[in-house]
Design an enzyme around this catalytic site. Structure first.
Site, PDB file in Angstrom:
ATOM      1  N   ASP A 149       0.795  -1.230   0.000  1.00  0.00           N
ATOM      2  CA  ASP A 149       0.000   0.000   0.000  1.00  0.00           C
ATOM      3  C   ASP A 149       0.826   1.278   0.000  1.00  0.00           C
ATOM      4  O   ASP A 149       0.499   2.228  -0.701  1.00  0.00           O
ATOM      5  CB  ASP A 149      -0.933   0.001   1.216  1.00  0.00           C
ATOM      6  CG  ASP A 149      -1.861  -1.195   1.221  1.00  0.00           C
ATOM      7  OD1 ASP A 149      -2.625  -1.349   0.254  1.00  0.00           O
ATOM      8  OD2 ASP A 149      -1.812  -1.984   2.187  1.00  0.00           O
TER       9      ASP A 149
ATOM     10  N   GLU B 155       2.763  -2.701   4.222  1.00  0.00           N
ATOM     11  CA  GLU B 155       1.387  -3.213   4.208  1.00  0.00           C
ATOM     12  C   GLU B 155       0.588  -2.357   5.178  1.00  0.00           C
ATOM     13  O   GLU B 155       0.972  -2.193   6.347  1.00  0.00           O
ATOM     14  CB  GLU B 155       1.360  -4.673   4.645  1.00  0.00           C
ATOM     15  CG  GLU B 155      -0.008  -5.318   4.599  1.00  0.00           C
ATOM     16  CD  GLU B 155      -0.438  -5.687   3.188  1.00  0.00           C
ATOM     17  OE1 GLU B 155      -1.646  -5.901   2.991  1.00  0.00           O
ATOM     18  OE2 GLU B 155       0.423  -5.761   2.294  1.00  0.00           O
TER      19      GLU B 155
ATOM     20  N   LYS C 100      -3.073  -1.677   7.040  1.00  0.00           N
ATOM     21  CA  LYS C 100      -4.347  -2.276   7.407  1.00  0.00           C
ATOM     22  C   LYS C 100      -5.123  -1.331   8.308  1.00  0.00           C
ATOM     23  O   LYS C 100      -4.557  -0.456   8.965  1.00  0.00           O
ATOM     24  CB  LYS C 100      -4.120  -3.603   8.134  1.00  0.00           C
ATOM     25  CG  LYS C 100      -3.461  -4.681   7.293  1.00  0.00           C
ATOM     26  CD  LYS C 100      -4.389  -5.185   6.206  1.00  0.00           C
ATOM     27  CE  LYS C 100      -3.792  -6.369   5.474  1.00  0.00           C
ATOM     28  NZ  LYS C 100      -4.704  -6.855   4.414  1.00  0.00           N
TER      29      LYS C 100
END
Length: 304
Positions: A69, A79, A81
C-alpha cells in the site's frame, strides 16, 4: 433517528440535497488530495483510510490495486491495514485465498495498523514482520493440510502486544515511524521477492507458450496427414481416370500435392517454434528456481 423519505422537492428534500452537494464538493477536494498520493478512488479499497495513514506516516502510495500500500522515504514498501472496532472486529483481515506466496510477501514488509471507530481514527500501530513470525508460522502449519486459508485474521491483541503505538487520538502529531523502525534492511528482501515473483510469472508464461506451440504443431500434423491422404486419393484418381478426365485429374493431383507440401512446411516451422519455446521454458524455469533460492537466502539473512 432513522431517515424518513420527504416530499420530492419539498423543504426537507431541498435541504438534504443542498447538504449533500456541499459535502460532495468537499469530498472532491479530498479526492484531489488523494490523487496526489496515488489513490485513484477514496471510496474503493479503503482509499480514504489509506490516504489518512499515508499522510500521518509521511509516505506515498504504491501504484496499482495489487501488492503493498505505501512506500516510505527509504523506498521500503509497507502493508497498511485498518480495523473498525465499532463493528466488533477483533482482528485485521488478510486475504481470502491466503497461500504460501502471500505469506512470503507479508514477510517482506513492515505493517501499519490503524484503529478506527467508524470514521474516527483512534490509534496507529506499526509492527515489523519479525514480530509477526509466530502468526506466519501458524498459517504455514495450517497450509500443510490445505491449499489456501480463507482470510485468517491477525488479532488486535497481537498488534497491541507486538507493535509500537505511534499515534493516539488527541496527539498533535504521530511519532515518526522511521524513528521507531529501521526499514532499510527490508529493501533488499523486497527486491529479492519482486524478482522471484517476476521470474515465476515468466516461467508460467513460458509454459503457456509451450502448451500453445504443442497444440499448434499437433494441428499442423493433423492437417498434413489429411493433405497427404488427399494426395494419395487424387493420385489414384489420376491413374485410374479415363482419357477425357485425365487432364483434370492430374491438375487436381498437382494442387493436392502443393497443398501437402505447404502443410509439411507448416509442420517444420511449428516444430521449430516449439523447439524454441521449449528452450525458452528451460531458461525461464532455471531463472525462476535461482530467484526463489536467492529470495530464500535473503529471507534467512533477514530473519537471523
Amino acid at each position: 433517528m432513522a431517515h424518513k423519505i420527504p416530499e420530492y422537492k419539498g423543504v426537507q428534500y431541498v435541504t438534504d440535497k443542498t447538504t449533500v452537494d456541499i459535502l460532495w464538493k468537499q469530498l472532491k477536494t479530498l479526492q484531489d488530495v488523494a490523487e496526489e498520493f496515488g489513490i485513484e478512488n477514496i471510496f474503493q479499497d479503503n482509499g480514504a483510510e489509506i490516504l489518512q495513514q499515508l499522510i500521518y506516516l509521511n509516505m506515498k502510495a504504491v501504484p496499482g490495486r495489487e501488492g503493498n500500500d505505501g512506500v516510505d522515504i527509504n523506498g521500503c514498501e509497507w502493508e497498511m491495514k485498518s480495523l473498525d472496532v465499532s463493528k466488533g472486529n477483533s482482528g485485521i483481515t488478510t486475504n481470502h485465498h491466503l497461500n504460501a506466496d502471500i505469506i512470503d510477501k507479508y514477510k517482506t514488509v513492515p505493517w501499519s495498523v490503524a484503529i478506527y471507530d467508524r470514521i474516527h481514527l483512534k490509534k496507529i500501530y506499526i509492527v515489523g514482520s519479525k514480530q509477526l513470525q509466530a502468526t506466519f508460522q501458524d498459517w504455514e502449519q495450517q497450509l500443510r493440510k490445505v491449499k489456501s486459508l480463507n482470510n485468517p485474521k491477525i488479532s488486535l491483541v497481537t498488534i497491541e502486544e507486538q507493535g509500537d503505538l505511534i499515534y493516539e487520538e488527541g496527539w498533535d502529531f504521530p511519532i515518526d515511524p522511521m524513528e521507531v523502525l529501521d526499514t532499510k534492511p527490508y529493501i533488499p528482501l523486497q527486491k529479492a521477492y519482486f524478482v522471484k515473483t517476476r521470474k515465476q510469472r515468466e516461467a508460467i508464461e513460458a509454459e503457456h507458450v509451450v502448451v500453445k506451440a504443442k497444440k499448434a504443431l499437433g494441428d499442423a500434423r493433423a492437417e498434413c496427414a489429411s493433405a497427404e491422404k488427399e494426395v494419395q486419393e487424387k493420385e489414384n484418381a489420376a491413374q485410374n481416370a479415363s482419357a477425357a478426365e485425365k487432364k483434370d485429374a492430374e491438375r487436381a493431383y498437382k494442387r493436392a500435392r502443393q497443398k501437402a507440401d505447404r502443410s509439411k512446411k507448416k509442420v517444420t516451422k511449428r516444430a521449430e517454434k516449439l523447439s524454441r519455446a521449449d528452450a525458452d521454458k528451460v531458461v525461464a524455469d532455471t531463472e525462476a528456481r535461482a530467484a526463489a533460492e536467492a529470495f530464500a537466502v535473503a529471507l534467512q539473512e533477514f530473519y537471523k
